[in-house]
Enzyme design. Structure first.
Site, PDB file in Angstrom:
ATOM      1  N   CYS A 260      -4.719   6.561  -3.535  1.00 56.31           N
ATOM      2  CA  CYS A 260      -3.807   7.072  -2.503  1.00 56.31           C
ATOM      3  C   CYS A 260      -4.072   8.543  -2.174  1.00 56.31           C
ATOM      4  O   CYS A 260      -3.608   9.032  -1.150  1.00 56.31           O
ATOM      5  CB  CYS A 260      -2.362   6.850  -2.916  1.00 56.31           C
ATOM      6  SG  CYS A 260      -1.847   7.812  -4.343  1.00 56.31           S
ATOM      7  N   ARG A 288      -2.159   5.231   6.800  1.00 53.62           N
ATOM      8  CA  ARG A 288      -0.795   5.765   6.691  1.00 53.62           C
ATOM      9  C   ARG A 288      -0.220   6.000   8.092  1.00 53.62           C
ATOM     10  O   ARG A 288       0.949   5.735   8.346  1.00 53.62           O
ATOM     11  CB  ARG A 288      -0.806   7.097   5.918  1.00 53.62           C
ATOM     12  CG  ARG A 288      -1.192   7.032   4.455  1.00 53.62           C
ATOM     13  CD  ARG A 288      -0.123   6.404   3.601  1.00 53.62           C
ATOM     14  NE  ARG A 288       1.171   7.056   3.689  1.00 53.62           N
ATOM     15  CZ  ARG A 288       1.547   8.126   2.982  1.00 53.62           C
ATOM     16  NH1 ARG A 288       0.732   8.645   2.104  1.00 53.62           N
ATOM     17  NH2 ARG A 288       2.763   8.634   3.121  1.00 53.62           N
TER      18      ARG A 288
END
Ligand code: CP
Ligand code: NVA
Length: 303
Positions: A260, A288
């Site tokens: 991430c 995202r």
């Protein structure tokens, strides 16, 4: 009734699938240069009590591209930093803006904000959860692998906010999820309880067991924001849980590696593995933007 996104299990499976599909549509529109502004003049207050690069920029670009705008607030520059109660901040912001995104320490802070705000509240990371990241990661896996159900997803590392949200994602989408953490660093007990008896879910202290036959190997930092004082102890405990070439040998040949970010080279992930999988990792970061557009559109416009 207004809705919030404080954790993955705030939404139903159908809503989760809808958001993944919608993110795909919105990604397509952006690729084709199609203008789409369903949130014209809508505003999003973004409150940060911790650092951020991706969450801050992707939310700001997302709302702008949808026709709205963001107001970036670092808590130390607001009255929250001087002790104004969350319930008052929530009611004040509800009179000004159309949504709140908050990154903070305690999950209870996000829940308190959601309870008192009359507008949608989005969790941009707490010590307990990182739902926007994990929903986006599920999107990335579906995009690359073409499906979610027939895959083995391994999460190797700290039983932190990412691991906790992965468990909720496994419950929501029926994923096969194997988590490996060092002893004493397991995911939160209450969240593990929710996964009791969940088909395809396992928790082990053996990183090789979790990675064996995996289609996806996923990791995160060993020292999350707020845990800096535990750095030395953690860095020692996590050494066997590093994602390196040797570990990936037991995974499927076409395994994808997710992180991430931010990443710590030669700690949780070797430099070689990171660079070999950088295309996937940066697509993961890009996504995202698309997934948060879907979340904002759904919560603020109410599609
Ligand atoms: N992955 C993630 O949330 O990154 P930031 O901390 O940079 O927002
Ligand atoms: N677990 C990490 C995630 C950063 C995006 C942290 O909380 O610092």
């Amino acid at each position: 009734m207004k809705r919030d996104f404080t954790k993955l299990l705030d939404i139903t499976t159908e809503e989760g699938q809808f958001l993944l599909d919608r993110a795909g549509v919105l990604k397509g529109k952006r690729r084709e240069g199609v203008e789409y502004k369903p949130l014209k003049d809508k505003s999003l207050a973004m409150i940060f009590e911790k650092a951020s690069t991706r969450t801050r920029v992707s939310f700001e670009v997302a709302i702008r591209e949808l026709g709205g705008y963001a107001i970036n607030m670092h808590s130390s520059e607001t009255q929250i930093g001087r002790g104004e109660p969350i319930k008052d901040t929530a009611r004040v912001l509800s009179r000004y803006v159309d949504g709140i995104m908050i990154r903070t320490y305690a999950q209870e802070t996000v829940e308190e904000m959601a309870k008192w705000a009359t507008i949608p509240v989005i969790n941009g990371l707490t010590d307990l959860y990182h739902p926007c990241q994990v929903l986006s990661d599920v999107f990335t896996i579906q995009e690359i692998k073409g499906n979610l159900k027939d895959l083995k997803i391994a999460y190797i590392g700290d039983g932190n906010n990412m691991a906790n949200s992965w468990i909720e994602a496994a419950i929501l989408f029926g994923l096969n999820l194997s988590i490996a953490t060092p002893e004493g660093y397991e995911p939160e007990r209450g969240i593990l309880k929710k996964a009791e008896g969940l088909k395809g879910f396992s928790l082990t202290h053996d990183p090789y067991g979790a990675a064996k036959g995996a289609d996806v190997v996923n990791t995160d930092v060993w020292v999350s924001m707020g845990q800096e004082e535990e750095r030395l102890k953690r860095e020692k405990a996590f050494v066997p849980f590093a994602i390196d070439e040797r570990l990936l040998e037991v995974a499927k040949e076409d395994v994808i590696v997710l992180h991430c970010l931010p990443a710590h080279r030669n700690q949780e992930i070797s430099d070689t593995v990171f660079e070999r999988h950088q295309e996937t990792i940066f697509t993961q970061a890009e996504n995202r933007l698309h997934v948060q557009k879907a979340i904002l559109e759904w919560l603020i416009k109410g599609v």
